[in-house]
Design an enzyme around this catalytic site. Sequence first.
Site, short mmCIF file in Angstrom:
data_model
loop_
_atom_site.label_atom_id
_atom_site.label_comp_id
_atom_site.label_asym_id
_atom_site.label_seq_id
_atom_site.Cartn_x
_atom_site.Cartn_y
_atom_site.Cartn_z
N ASP A 1 -31.42 -18.73 26.79
CA ASP A 1 -30.41 -19.67 27.30
C ASP A 1 -31.00 -20.82 28.12
O ASP A 1 -31.53 -20.60 29.21
CB ASP A 1 -29.37 -18.94 28.16
CG ASP A 1 -28.55 -17.91 27.39
OD1 ASP A 1 -29.12 -17.21 26.52
OD2 ASP A 1 -27.34 -17.78 27.67
N ASN B 1 -25.63 -23.39 27.69
CA ASN B 1 -25.58 -23.93 29.05
C ASN B 1 -26.42 -25.19 29.20
O ASN B 1 -26.79 -25.58 30.31
CB ASN B 1 -26.10 -22.89 30.06
CG ASN B 1 -25.41 -21.55 29.96
OD1 ASN B 1 -26.00 -20.56 29.51
ND2 ASN B 1 -24.15 -21.51 30.35
N ASN C 1 -20.24 -17.96 24.82
CA ASN C 1 -18.92 -18.15 25.41
C ASN C 1 -18.77 -19.51 26.10
O ASN C 1 -17.66 -20.04 26.18
CB ASN C 1 -18.63 -17.02 26.41
CG ASN C 1 -19.69 -16.87 27.48
OD1 ASN C 1 -20.89 -16.79 27.17
ND2 ASN C 1 -19.30 -16.85 28.72
N HIS C 2 -19.87 -20.09 26.61
CA HIS C 2 -19.76 -21.37 27.32
C HIS C 2 -19.68 -22.58 26.38
O HIS C 2 -19.59 -23.72 26.86
CB HIS C 2 -20.93 -21.55 28.29
CG HIS C 2 -20.76 -20.74 29.54
ND1 HIS C 2 -19.73 -20.96 30.43
CD2 HIS C 2 -21.46 -19.69 30.03
CE1 HIS C 2 -19.82 -20.09 31.43
NE2 HIS C 2 -20.85 -19.30 31.20
N HIS D 1 -24.76 -12.45 21.58
CA HIS D 1 -24.48 -12.99 22.90
C HIS D 1 -23.49 -12.05 23.60
O HIS D 1 -22.31 -12.03 23.26
CB HIS D 1 -23.88 -14.39 22.71
CG HIS D 1 -23.87 -15.21 23.95
ND1 HIS D 1 -24.99 -15.85 24.41
CD2 HIS D 1 -22.89 -15.47 24.84
CE1 HIS D 1 -24.68 -16.50 25.52
NE2 HIS D 1 -23.42 -16.28 25.81
N HIS E 1 -27.17 -14.34 26.87
CA HIS E 1 -26.02 -14.43 27.78
C HIS E 1 -26.31 -13.97 29.20
O HIS E 1 -25.84 -14.59 30.15
CB HIS E 1 -24.79 -13.68 27.26
CG HIS E 1 -23.62 -13.66 28.21
ND1 HIS E 1 -22.87 -14.78 28.48
CD2 HIS E 1 -23.08 -12.66 28.96
CE1 HIS E 1 -21.90 -14.45 29.34
NE2 HIS E 1 -22.02 -13.18 29.66
FE LIG Z 1 -25.97 -18.50 29.04
FE LIG Z 2 -22.93 -16.77 27.81
#
Ligand SMILES: [Fe+2]
Ligand SMILES: [Fe+2]
Length: 259
Positions: free
Chosen positions: A8, A40, A67-68, A149, A174
């Site tokens: 990430d 991210n 998810n982001h 993730h 994640h």
């Molecule tokens: Fe992340």
């Molecule tokens: Fe995440």
Amino acid sequence: MIIAFIGDVVGQSGRRAVAYATPRIREQHHADVVIANAENSAGGFGINAPGIAEMEASGVDFFTTGNHIWDKREGIPLLESRANIVRPANYPGAPGRGISLVANTNGRVAVMNLQGRVFLPPLDCPFRTADRLLAELPPEARVVVVDMHAEATSEKIAMGYYLDGRVSLVLGTHTHVPTRDARILAGGTGYVTDVGMTGSNDSILGVRKEQVIERFLSMRPTRFEVAKGDIRCDFVIADIDEESGRTRTFEHMQISLED
Ligand SMILES: [Fe+2]
Ligand SMILES: [Fe+2]
């Protein structure tokens, strides 16, 4: 075929680490394909076109998310327009794609993104989603990389064993903290529970630590900004047999900007 996967990437610090590390990963480890989790990469939340372009210029070929991905509205059209960006495949009815072939590999490398459901929104079943997508894959796509993730270690390990022998790599993302369990499972799938993070290590998951501590103390929303100190890139390198799709060697590594 040598595949590198970068954990990430968090904000500008993360993109700086990518710019420093990716040419080294290509030269020292002879990576044919470099993949990064970008969820991210834009200010810590989501993606945007300049950030993706910057990482491509650094040598990243392909991006997974998580998810982001929905945090920055301007990033969402990129999921439709760019074949080298995937979002978790088990989001119901979402824009974009959950699996895609890596350009310039003659259709041999596919990248799939899944998201866990433990301590995360109750999406479609990631296990059955993986089954469905694998059944639809063209036969020449022998090398399959899965970004799982997820929050829960158990769910990631379960996906590793579930897909062992059917995909080349199952890579957890994640949680931003690298786990010391990189290994090749019995069926030839390289597995790690979390690749880790690319960004400031003097932080809490890439965010300024005072701000995260303040949130825990106040239990109220606080401002989150990307931290800057002690910048590192966590990644894995896998050597994969292109015929069988099995992983021959699998290593978990880190490059620090101070090195
Ligand atoms: Fe992340
Ligand atoms: Fe995440």
